[in-house]
Design an enzyme around this catalytic site. Structure first.
Site, PDB file in Angstrom:
ATOM      1  N   THR A  62       8.184  11.427   4.489  1.00 31.36           N
ATOM      2  CA  THR A  62       8.529  10.092   4.974  1.00 31.36           C
ATOM      3  C   THR A  62       8.670  10.067   6.484  1.00 31.36           C
ATOM      4  O   THR A  62       9.025  11.072   7.106  1.00 31.36           O
ATOM      5  CB  THR A  62       9.826   9.570   4.320  1.00 31.36           C
ATOM      6  OG1 THR A  62      10.128   8.283   4.842  1.00 31.36           O
ATOM      7  CG2 THR A  62      11.002  10.499   4.591  1.00 31.36           C
ATOM      8  N   ARG A  63       8.370   8.915   7.056  1.00 35.24           N
ATOM      9  CA  ARG A  63       8.650   8.689   8.473  1.00 35.24           C
ATOM     10  C   ARG A  63       9.439   7.395   8.609  1.00 35.24           C
ATOM     11  O   ARG A  63       9.504   6.789   9.659  1.00 35.24           O
ATOM     12  CB  ARG A  63       7.342   8.607   9.274  1.00 35.24           C
ATOM     13  CG  ARG A  63       6.442   7.458   8.890  1.00 35.24           C
ATOM     14  CD  ARG A  63       5.274   7.338   9.857  1.00 35.24           C
ATOM     15  NE  ARG A  63       4.689   6.009   9.883  1.00 35.24           N
ATOM     16  CZ  ARG A  63       3.724   5.597   9.088  1.00 35.24           C
ATOM     17  NH1 ARG A  63       3.229   6.391   8.174  1.00 35.24           N
ATOM     18  NH2 ARG A  63       3.242   4.371   9.201  1.00 35.24           N
TER      19      ARG A  63
ATOM     20  N   HIS B  43      14.495   3.060   1.397  1.00 35.50           N
ATOM     21  CA  HIS B  43      15.105   1.918   0.720  1.00 35.50           C
ATOM     22  C   HIS B  43      15.049   2.159  -0.788  1.00 35.50           C
ATOM     23  O   HIS B  43      14.580   3.196  -1.251  1.00 35.50           O
ATOM     24  CB  HIS B  43      14.403   0.627   1.138  1.00 35.50           C
ATOM     25  CG  HIS B  43      14.544   0.329   2.611  1.00 35.50           C
ATOM     26  ND1 HIS B  43      15.767   0.073   3.187  1.00 35.50           N
ATOM     27  CD2 HIS B  43      13.635   0.278   3.618  1.00 35.50           C
ATOM     28  CE1 HIS B  43      15.608  -0.135   4.485  1.00 35.50           C
ATOM     29  NE2 HIS B  43      14.317  -0.013   4.784  1.00 35.50           N
TER      30      HIS B  43
ATOM     31  N   HIS C  31      11.669   3.534  -2.518  1.00 36.22           N
ATOM     32  CA  HIS C  31      11.318   4.953  -2.424  1.00 36.22           C
ATOM     33  C   HIS C  31      12.346   5.843  -3.117  1.00 36.22           C
ATOM     34  O   HIS C  31      12.011   6.886  -3.656  1.00 36.22           O
ATOM     35  CB  HIS C  31      11.105   5.347  -0.960  1.00 36.22           C
ATOM     36  CG  HIS C  31       9.768   4.872  -0.445  1.00 36.22           C
ATOM     37  ND1 HIS C  31       9.526   4.609   0.873  1.00 36.22           N
ATOM     38  CD2 HIS C  31       8.621   4.589  -1.101  1.00 36.22           C
ATOM     39  CE1 HIS C  31       8.261   4.196   1.013  1.00 36.22           C
ATOM     40  NE2 HIS C  31       7.701   4.181  -0.172  1.00 36.22           N
TER      41      HIS C  31
ATOM     42  N   ARG D  41       1.505   4.218  -2.263  1.00 35.18           N
ATOM     43  CA  ARG D  41       0.406   3.394  -1.767  1.00 35.18           C
ATOM     44  C   ARG D  41       0.266   3.601  -0.263  1.00 35.18           C
ATOM     45  O   ARG D  41       1.245   3.693   0.452  1.00 35.18           O
ATOM     46  CB  ARG D  41       0.707   1.919  -2.048  1.00 35.18           C
ATOM     47  CG  ARG D  41       0.574   1.560  -3.502  1.00 35.18           C
ATOM     48  CD  ARG D  41       1.322   0.294  -3.844  1.00 35.18           C
ATOM     49  NE  ARG D  41       1.093  -0.795  -2.909  1.00 35.18           N
ATOM     50  CZ  ARG D  41       0.499  -1.950  -3.234  1.00 35.18           C
ATOM     51  NH1 ARG D  41       0.033  -2.130  -4.447  1.00 35.18           N
ATOM     52  NH2 ARG D  41       0.383  -2.908  -2.356  1.00 35.18           N
TER      53      ARG D  41
END
Ligand SMILES: [Zn+2]
Length: 388
Positions: free
Chosen positions: A197-198, A202, A205, A291
Site C-alpha cells: 500500500t501507499r 480504509h 482495504h 483493482r
C-alpha cells in the site's frame, strides 16, 4: 521451516561484514564516486538486503532487454521491471575505463555506501522502456517522468554494500527479508499474505486483508515508503494510521506491519508482478492484488494488474495473487461486501470518491464510520490541518 523459497532459491545479501568492511572502505576512498538518486538508492537498499533476489547488482544490457521484451531475466526467471543505475553521458565519460565505482547518496559530504564492480555501461532505450514498463510514453505519467529525468546510460555490475542508505524514521519497522522470514517462522506462519500500500487503509482495504486472513496464517501489511507522487499521503502520516488500525482492529498474533523501502513506479500490471516477486523474497506466499494495483490516472485497465499473472506458467511465480474486487459497506447486507457477494444496488452501498473523502477530511469532517475507522479519519484530519 521456510514458508517459501526466494526466486532463484537463495536469499541474496550483498552487505559485507567483518574484516572485509575496512578493506572495502579503504578501496572505496580511491575509486571514482557516483551520487545515486533517491529512487535508485531505494533500489540499492532492496538489492543489498535481498528483496530483489536473485539480483546481485544493477542489471546489464542483456537482462534489461530481456525483461522489457519477455518479462524474464536472460536466465529465464520471471522479472517485470528493469533495475538499473543511471548515469549521464558526462558521468559515463568520467567513469572511463574504471572497473569499480563508489556509490554515495546525494549529499556532497556523503560517504560511500557501496562499491559497484562495473561489468558494462550501456545506453538506455527510453522509448522502449517507457512502453514496456508503463505502457505509455506520456510524460504526464509519473513513472515516465522519472525515467525522462534519469541518465541516458546505465552502469551495470555486482554490488558490495558497506552501509544501507541511512534512515531516521520507522526504524522498528525496517525489517529485511531475512528478518520478516524469521519473524514468520517465530510466529509459526506457514502461509502469509502481503498487502502492498501507499495509502491510508480504509474499511475497504481492511476488509480485503481480513478476507485473506480467513484463509492464510498471517498478514504482512507492507507499506511502500520510498519515493511516491507529491500528492500521495506522506508515509509518516500513513504509518500513524496503520498503528491506530492495528491497535484497535487487528489480531496482533496474526498480523504485522513492516515497511517496504521501494520507490513507487506507478507501472500498474508490471509493478504488480514486481511487487509479487519482491514480497516472495520477504517470505509471503500470497499477495493481495486489488483493482488497478499500482495504477495512476487511467493508464491501465481496472483488472490488468490481475490479468497479467495469467501470462506466467502455473507455479512459475510461486507466490499466489489473491484477486479482489473493490469492496464497500452495504446497508442492506449490513456488512462489508463486494460486487461478488452483494446483490444490492449502488444506493444501498456506502461509497465515496477519493476526491470527496479528501474534501471531507480537509473540512475536519469524518467520513462515515462504514467507510473509514474514526481513529484513522482523525489522524488524517489532523495531518490535513497541519499541512494547510
Ligand atoms: Zn448488499
Amino acid at each position: 521451516m521456510p514458508t517459501i523459497d526466494p526466486p532463484g532459491g537463495t536469499l541474496v545479501d550483498l552487505r559485507v561484514d567483518g574484516s572485509a568492511v575496512d578493506a572495502l572502505r579503504g578501496e572505496a576512498r580511491h575509486l571514482p564516486k557516483l551520487a545515486v538518486s533517491d529512487r535508485e538508492l531505494s533500489d540499492l537498499e532492496l538489492l543489498a538486503v535481498g528483496a530483489l533476489s536473485p539480483l546481485t547488482g544493477f542489471q546489464g544490457e542483456a537482462d534489461y532487454h530481456s525483461v522489457l521484451e519477455t518479462m524474464h531475466l536472460s536466465d529465464g526467471l520471471a522479472w517485470s521491471i528493469p533495475v538499473t543505475l543511471s548515469v549521464d553521458e558526462d558521468g559515463a565519460h568520467r567513469l572511463g575505463g574504471a572497473d569499480a565505482v563508489a556509490l554515495t547518496g546525494s549529499g556532497s559530504e556523503a560517504e560511500p555506501l557501496a562499491v559497484l564492480r562495473i561489468a558494462e555501461i550501456f545506453k538506455r532505450d527510453r522509448a522502449k522502456e517507457a512502453q514496456a514498463v508503463f505502457g505509455t510514453e506520456d510524460d504526464a505519467h509519473p513513472g515516465v517522468q522519472a525515467l525522462q529525468q534519469a541518465g541516458d546510460r546505465c552502469v551495470a555490475g555486482t554490488l558490495e554494500v558497506l552501509d544501507l542508505p541511512p534512515h531516521d524514521d520507522f526504524l522498528e519497522y525496517r525489517l529485511t527479508p531475512s528478518q520478516t522470514r524469521a519473524e514468520f517462522e517465530r510466529r509459526g506462519w506457514r502461509t502469509v499474505v502481503g498487502f502492498q500500500t501507499r495509502n491510508p487503509i480504509h474499511r475497504a482495504h481492511e476488509y480485503l486483508q481480513k478476507c485473506a486472513l480467513e484463509i492464510v496464517d498471517g498478514l504482512l501489511v507492507h507499506p511502500l515508503v520510498g519515493a511516491t507522487k507529491a500528492d500521495d499521503v506522506p508515509p509518516d502520516v500513513r504509518m500513524r494510521c496503520y498503528e491506530a488500525l492495528f491497535a484497535g482492529y487487528y489480531p496482533k498474533d496474526r498480523a504485522m506491519v513492516s515497511v517496504f523501502p521501494a520507490a513507487m513506479r506507478y507501472a500498474g500490471p508490471k509493478e504488480a508482478i514486481w511487487h509479487a516477486i519482491c514480497r516472495k523474497n520477504y517470505g509471503c506466499t500470497h499477495l493481495i492484488v486489488g483493482r488497478d494495483h499500482a495504477g495512476v490516472g487511467d493508464y491501465y485497465g481496472t483488472y490488468e494488474a490481475q490479468e497479467i499473472f495469467e501470462r506466467f506458467e502455473p507455479g512459475e511465480l510461486g507466490i499466489t495473487p489473491l484477486r479482489f474486487e473493490h469492496s464497500f459497506w452495504c446497508n442492506r447486507c449490513e456488512g462489508m461486501a463486494s460486487p461478488k457477494t452483494c446483490p444490492h444496488s449502488e444506493e444501498d452501498r456506502v461509497s465515496l470518491s477519493g476526491t470527496k473523502v479528501r474534501e471531507m477530511l480537509r473540512e475536519g469532517e469524518r467520513p462515515p464510520r462504514e467507510f473509514s475507522r474514526p481513529e484513522v479519519a482523525d489522524i488524517l484530519i489532523e495531518a490535513m490541518r497541519g499541512g494547510a
